[in-house]
Design an enzyme around this catalytic site. Structure first.
Site, PDB file in Angstrom:
ATOM      1  N   LYS A 118      29.026  14.482  -1.371  1.00  0.00           N
ATOM      2  CA  LYS A 118      27.690  14.648  -1.934  1.00  0.00           C
ATOM      3  C   LYS A 118      27.065  13.263  -2.083  1.00  0.00           C
ATOM      4  O   LYS A 118      27.722  12.332  -2.538  1.00  0.00           O
ATOM      5  CB  LYS A 118      27.780  15.312  -3.306  1.00  0.00           C
ATOM      6  CG  LYS A 118      26.441  15.657  -3.901  1.00  0.00           C
ATOM      7  CD  LYS A 118      26.537  16.142  -5.343  1.00  0.00           C
ATOM      8  CE  LYS A 118      27.287  17.426  -5.459  1.00  0.00           C
ATOM      9  NZ  LYS A 118      27.281  17.966  -6.825  1.00  0.00           N
ATOM     10  N   CYS A 151      11.881   4.632  -0.335  1.00  0.00           N
ATOM     11  CA  CYS A 151      10.948   5.139   0.673  1.00  0.00           C
ATOM     12  C   CYS A 151      10.406   3.998   1.525  1.00  0.00           C
ATOM     13  O   CYS A 151      10.057   2.942   1.005  1.00  0.00           O
ATOM     14  CB  CYS A 151       9.785   5.858  -0.023  1.00  0.00           C
ATOM     15  SG  CYS A 151       8.541   6.483   1.125  1.00  0.00           S
TER      16      CYS A 151
END
Length: 111
Positions: free
Chosen positions: A58, A86
């Protein structure tokens, strides 16, 4: 005449069984091919994370709010080369897929 009917009946019965076998085989092969096609298509398109930390079970990132500064911009499309931050890769992703994903922006409130 009864002999001819029984021969005709046997012939049509044989053709029916043969036709049934061909139909069964065709249906089985068709089902296999369709299942194979759709399963490979859905697997690659169904995954969001295509490259980041693939060896982990994960992917989790944790940040302390004190370390962020005034603003932090995090990736949610998983396409960023600076992941977890981002880099604007969602713009290209949205154009290619018709998606509408954008970044997660966290700002500090001015006191």
């Amino acid at each position: 005449m009864p002999l001819q009917l029984s021969a005709l009946s046997a012939l049509s019965n044989q053709a029916g069984v043969s036709g049934f076998r061909v139909s069964k085989v065709t249906a089985a092969v068709g089902t296999f091919l369709l299942t194979r096609y759709f399963s490979t298509q859905s697997c690659s398109k169904g995954k969001v994370n295509l490259e980041h930390n693939k060896d982990s079970a994960k992917v989790v990132h944790s940040f302390d709010i004190e370390d962020i500064g005034k603003k932090a911009v995090y990736c949610r499309c998983w396409r960023s080369k600076k992941f977890p931050y981002c880099d604007g890769a969602h713009t290209k992703h949205n154009e290619e897929t018709g998606d509408n994903v954008g970044p997660l922006i966290i700002k500090r409130k001015d006191a």
